[in-house]
Design an enzyme around this catalytic site. Sequence first.
Site, PDB file in Angstrom:
ATOM      1  N   HIS A  67      47.020 -75.804 -86.326  1.00  0.00           N
ATOM      2  CA  HIS A  67      47.202 -76.719 -87.431  1.00  0.00           C
ATOM      3  C   HIS A  67      46.659 -76.007 -88.406  1.00  0.00           C
ATOM      4  O   HIS A  67      47.230 -76.136 -89.740  1.00  0.00           O
ATOM      5  CB  HIS A  67      46.714 -78.025 -87.202  1.00  0.00           C
ATOM      6  CG  HIS A  67      47.714 -78.979 -86.250  1.00  0.00           C
ATOM      7  ND1 HIS A  67      47.751 -80.292 -86.518  1.00  0.00           N
ATOM      8  CD2 HIS A  67      48.549 -78.671 -85.409  1.00  0.00           C
ATOM      9  CE1 HIS A  67      48.569 -80.906 -85.598  1.00  0.00           C
ATOM     10  NE2 HIS A  67      49.148 -79.622 -84.838  1.00  0.00           N
ATOM     11  N   ASN A  95      47.689 -84.707 -88.299  1.00  0.00           N
ATOM     12  CA  ASN A  95      46.069 -84.306 -87.982  1.00  0.00           C
ATOM     13  C   ASN A  95      45.456 -85.710 -87.816  1.00  0.00           C
ATOM     14  O   ASN A  95      44.056 -85.295 -87.668  1.00  0.00           O
ATOM     15  CB  ASN A  95      45.631 -83.461 -89.305  1.00  0.00           C
ATOM     16  CG  ASN A  95      46.261 -82.268 -89.480  1.00  0.00           C
ATOM     17  OD1 ASN A  95      46.508 -81.595 -88.374  1.00  0.00           O
ATOM     18  ND2 ASN A  95      46.289 -81.727 -90.852  1.00  0.00           N
ATOM     19  N   HIS A 194      50.567 -76.728 -74.126  1.00  0.00           N
ATOM     20  CA  HIS A 194      50.429 -77.995 -73.901  1.00  0.00           C
ATOM     21  C   HIS A 194      50.254 -78.153 -72.424  1.00  0.00           C
ATOM     22  O   HIS A 194      50.593 -79.361 -72.013  1.00  0.00           O
ATOM     23  CB  HIS A 194      52.071 -78.655 -74.453  1.00  0.00           C
ATOM     24  CG  HIS A 194      52.247 -78.919 -75.881  1.00  0.00           C
ATOM     25  ND1 HIS A 194      53.218 -79.159 -76.364  1.00  0.00           N
ATOM     26  CD2 HIS A 194      51.273 -78.710 -76.919  1.00  0.00           C
ATOM     27  CE1 HIS A 194      52.983 -79.483 -77.612  1.00  0.00           C
ATOM     28  NE2 HIS A 194      51.855 -78.980 -77.838  1.00  0.00           N
TER      29      HIS A 194
HETATM   30  C1  HEM Z   1      56.065 -75.925 -80.964  1.00  0.00           C
HETATM   31  C2  HEM Z   1      55.573 -76.890 -81.980  1.00  0.00           C
HETATM   32  C3  HEM Z   1      54.706 -78.018 -81.711  1.00  0.00           C
HETATM   33  C4  HEM Z   1      54.806 -79.207 -81.677  1.00  0.00           C
HETATM   34  C5  HEM Z   1      56.022 -79.940 -82.257  1.00  0.00           C
HETATM   35  C6  HEM Z   1      53.474 -79.686 -81.013  1.00  0.00           C
HETATM   36  C7  HEM Z   1      53.318 -81.136 -81.295  1.00  0.00           C
HETATM   37  C8  HEM Z   1      52.183 -81.819 -80.582  1.00  0.00           C
HETATM   38  C9  HEM Z   1      51.916 -83.107 -80.573  1.00  0.00           C
HETATM   39  C10 HEM Z   1      52.867 -84.299 -81.120  1.00  0.00           C
HETATM   40  C11 HEM Z   1      51.017 -83.362 -79.758  1.00  0.00           C
HETATM   41  C12 HEM Z   1      50.521 -84.793 -79.559  1.00  0.00           C
HETATM   42  C13 HEM Z   1      49.322 -85.311 -80.411  1.00  0.00           C
HETATM   43  C14 HEM Z   1      48.678 -86.376 -80.349  1.00  0.00           C
HETATM   44  O1  HEM Z   1      49.320 -87.598 -79.606  1.00  0.00           O
HETATM   45  O2  HEM Z   1      47.375 -86.870 -80.522  1.00  0.00           O
HETATM   46  C15 HEM Z   1      50.253 -82.109 -79.415  1.00  0.00           C
HETATM   47  C16 HEM Z   1      49.102 -81.814 -78.836  1.00  0.00           C
HETATM   48  C17 HEM Z   1      48.601 -80.683 -78.525  1.00  0.00           C
HETATM   49  N1  HEM Z   1      49.397 -79.511 -78.847  1.00  0.00           N
HETATM   50 FE1  HEM Z   1      50.934 -79.153 -79.594  1.00  0.00          FE
HETATM   51  N2  HEM Z   1      52.508 -78.962 -80.825  1.00  0.00           N
HETATM   52  C18 HEM Z   1      53.411 -77.551 -81.061  1.00  0.00           C
HETATM   53  C19 HEM Z   1      52.834 -76.388 -80.719  1.00  0.00           C
HETATM   54  C20 HEM Z   1      51.534 -76.142 -80.176  1.00  0.00           C
HETATM   55  C21 HEM Z   1      50.978 -74.880 -80.245  1.00  0.00           C
HETATM   56  C22 HEM Z   1      51.690 -73.656 -80.804  1.00  0.00           C
HETATM   57  C23 HEM Z   1      49.646 -75.160 -80.251  1.00  0.00           C
HETATM   58  C24 HEM Z   1      48.528 -74.320 -79.661  1.00  0.00           C
HETATM   59  C25 HEM Z   1      48.658 -73.014 -79.620  1.00  0.00           C
HETATM   60  C26 HEM Z   1      49.395 -76.478 -79.553  1.00  0.00           C
HETATM   61  C27 HEM Z   1      48.354 -77.077 -78.914  1.00  0.00           C
HETATM   62  C28 HEM Z   1      48.208 -78.494 -78.584  1.00  0.00           C
HETATM   63  C29 HEM Z   1      47.336 -78.997 -77.984  1.00  0.00           C
HETATM   64  C30 HEM Z   1      46.161 -78.456 -77.202  1.00  0.00           C
HETATM   65  C31 HEM Z   1      47.370 -80.428 -77.853  1.00  0.00           C
HETATM   66  C32 HEM Z   1      46.761 -81.666 -77.126  1.00  0.00           C
HETATM   67  C33 HEM Z   1      45.585 -82.112 -78.218  1.00  0.00           C
HETATM   68  C34 HEM Z   1      44.779 -83.284 -77.546  1.00  0.00           C
HETATM   69  O3  HEM Z   1      44.402 -83.292 -76.355  1.00  0.00           O
HETATM   70  O4  HEM Z   1      44.136 -83.863 -78.377  1.00  0.00           O
HETATM   71  N3  HEM Z   1      50.735 -77.129 -79.878  1.00  0.00           N
HETATM   72  N4  HEM Z   1      51.170 -81.132 -79.936  1.00  0.00           N
END
Ligand code: HEM
Length: 327
Positions: A67, A95, A194
């Site tokens: 982010h 965020n 993810h």
């Molecule tokens: C491709 C586009 C992406 C979208 C649309 C996306 C969207 C999201 C969403 C909606 C969540 C859930 C947040 C929540 O409910 O609190 C999430 C979690 C997460 N995303 Fe993505 N994401 C993307 C790419 C990435 C990338 C590139 C990374 C890191 C390199 C990443 C790392 C993470 C991680 C580690 C979580 C878990 C966070 C937690 O446990 O609090 N994401 N993402």
Amino acid sequence: MRSSFLLPLLLFSAISLCNFSKGQAGLQMHFYKKSCPNAEQIVQNIVWKHVAGNPELAAKFLRMFFHDCFVRGCDASILLDSTANNTAEKGAVPNGSLAGFEVIDEIKTAVEEACPEIVSCADMIALAARDSVSFQFKKPLWEVQTGRRDGSISRASEANVDIPSPFSNFTTLAKQFASKSLSVKDLVVLSGAHTIGIGHCNLFSNRLYNFTGKGDQDPSLNPTYAAFLKTKCTSLSDTTTTVPMDPGSSTSFDNHYYVNLRENKGLFTSDAQLLTNGRSANVVDKLVGSGGNFFNAFKNSIKRMGHADVLTGGAGEVRKNCRVVNS
Ligand code: HEM
């Protein structure tokens, strides 16, 4: 003949110079080796101490890095607090569920004690992301080049636009990644993040209860998985319940995300969309087969992400406190 050879050469040099002045070449390994020799060790010690007691933190730092880099580049704009006149990135919708800011504060305090005003907050995020994910393996999973400088602008309105949405289709996701010089392969590889962490029900419950506005389910979602998700997210209006994105191994960084994806068990529309394009589905196939392929690919893609629009050299500043710009 001679000029037809010289022209491309001149063009190439001009483009290389251009890239250099934008700071692309400004990051390097162990940037703080002389100016703050213990910086990287201090970051690792504090991050590992916290992740040991709270394994979920790895996902928080990895997402924080993503982010940060997608809004104004990797410049720690994500760490600035809102002020009376400005709602900062922290106040943006995507965020809202970020965490780990206090740990960054603790790192900053320790590093400032060792070497005042040398190590940027932007580099701390990059190192914390790597170190938190690597804790599981007790060795660094990827190299982090350093030398980033901190920005002074942070706007929620920009984060709301620039951070990819879980409801986006493939074309939009690919465009947003391309705008950060990241390819379709990078998109697929980085989505593998993810494999750790959680998602809130309201970010995917339309796929369970109202996919096309007719009370229906997303046909591309595995029906058994959908039935399971419905036991966790019982209504469209649930904004507080969370589920692991990789059930069973949500704190283990591995290639299991792609195994799920292939079984149509990607949690968000944005995950499922990676199977809808020939090129990206091909990348998924390569990553599903071998964990080694994923780790290698992730090393390269996250390095590229960490170069997004960075400030280097005399640009930006090194903040004394990651939450406020220097006065
Ligand atoms: C491709 C586009 C992406 C979208 C649309 C996306 C969207 C999201 C969403 C909606 C969540 C859930 C947040 C929540 O409910 O609190 C999430 C979690 C997460 N995303 Fe993505 N994401 C993307 C790419 C990435 C990338 C590139 C990374 C890191 C390199 C990443 C790392 C993470 C991680 C580690 C979580 C878990 C966070 C937690 O446990 O609090 N994401 N993402």
